[in-house]
Scaffold this motif. Structure first.
Motif: not given
Length: 271
Positions: A242-244, A253, A33
């Protein structure tokens, strides 16, 4: 730091990355990410690679940025000071092997860097690695001669203001008119003084490595002293949705979308 302290820190860092190479390669692969969302989009934009240009990839790790630049048409010369990292880079490089040359080389060794060819490079990249270097002045001294006039040096770093060993992540619960709201923030308790501390690039890695904190005036000052001019700066944070990727609720995140963990900077050698 004294010269002998710098040498010891540099050697400890090399040994740590040599020991962590297989773990890091297995977890990082061709990106995560931080690469895909935060660092690579502005890096690609700021490099402005044209097919056939020659680019130097500094502290290339397993070569993921080397391969991405080669895919854009660049001729890449890449190096890392951990031989195990270069082994992983060569193993992973198949499709663009003809456009990438890998070396085992220390970024603090000016003579070894200059042996790559003065005035040979259109651009240079150091992706998320300057803070792993005990001393960045030799690299910048060499880059002022390795880059052609007008050539640029793009580097991404942990944001010196918000993401370093002198900060913590916070979550605070507040009753706002009957609604329980969680606010995510960072607390910074040091910044101005350069420092060094052990840390982990990826949780669970076999051995912690050294992180070298440099405030912006120290980080950019090293480039300015070698004649570079600041050409662009982008501060990058995850978008709010945005998700961790892991289980840590306080990991970077979208919860921290107002705070940039990464900065991507371009300096240029004057024409």
């Amino acid at each position: 730091m004294k010269d002998e302290d710098l040498q010891r820190a540099n050697e400890e860092t090399r040994q740590a990355w040599e020991e962590n190479a297989a773990f890091w390669d297995g977890r990082m692969g061709e990106g995560n990410d931080f690469v895909d969302v935060l660092t690579w989009p502005p890096t690609e934009r700021l490099l402005e690679i044209a097919p056939g240009e020659r680019v130097l990839d500094i502290a290339c790790g397993n070569g993921l940025t080397s391969r991405r630049m080669a895919a854009l048409g660049a001729e890449v010369v890449a190096f890392d000071f951990a031989p195990a990292m270069i082994e992983h880079a060569r193993r992973r490089t198949t499709e663009y092997a003809g456009r990438i040359t890998y070396h085992v080389l220390d970024a603090t060794d000016v003579d070894a860097l200059l042996a790559l060819g003065e005035g040979r490079f259109d651009a240079a990249l150091c992706a998320m690695a300057l803070f792993d270097m005990a001393d960045i002045e030799p690299l910048l001294r060499a880059l002022s001669r390795l880059l052609r006039p007008g050539g640029c040096f793009v580097f991404s770093v942990l944001h010196p203001c918000f993401n370093h060993q002198y900060m913590t992540h916070l979550a605070e619960l507040q009753d706002r008119d009957g609604e329980m709201v969680t606010t995510y923030a960072v607390k910074v308790f040091g910044y101005m003084t350069p420092g060094v501390a052990h840390g982990a690039a990826i949780p669970g890695q076999p051995r912690p490595q050294l992180y070298f904190h440099r405030p912006l005036h120290v980080l950019l000052g090293a480039a300015f002293r070698e004649g570079f001019v600041l050409d662009a700066l982008e501060e990058r944070s995850f978008p709010p949705d945005h998700q961790p990727s892991g289980r840590n609720p306080l990991a970077w995140s979208g919860r921290f979308s107002e705070i940039p963990p990464v900065a991507v900077i371009r300096v240029r050698r004057p024409t």
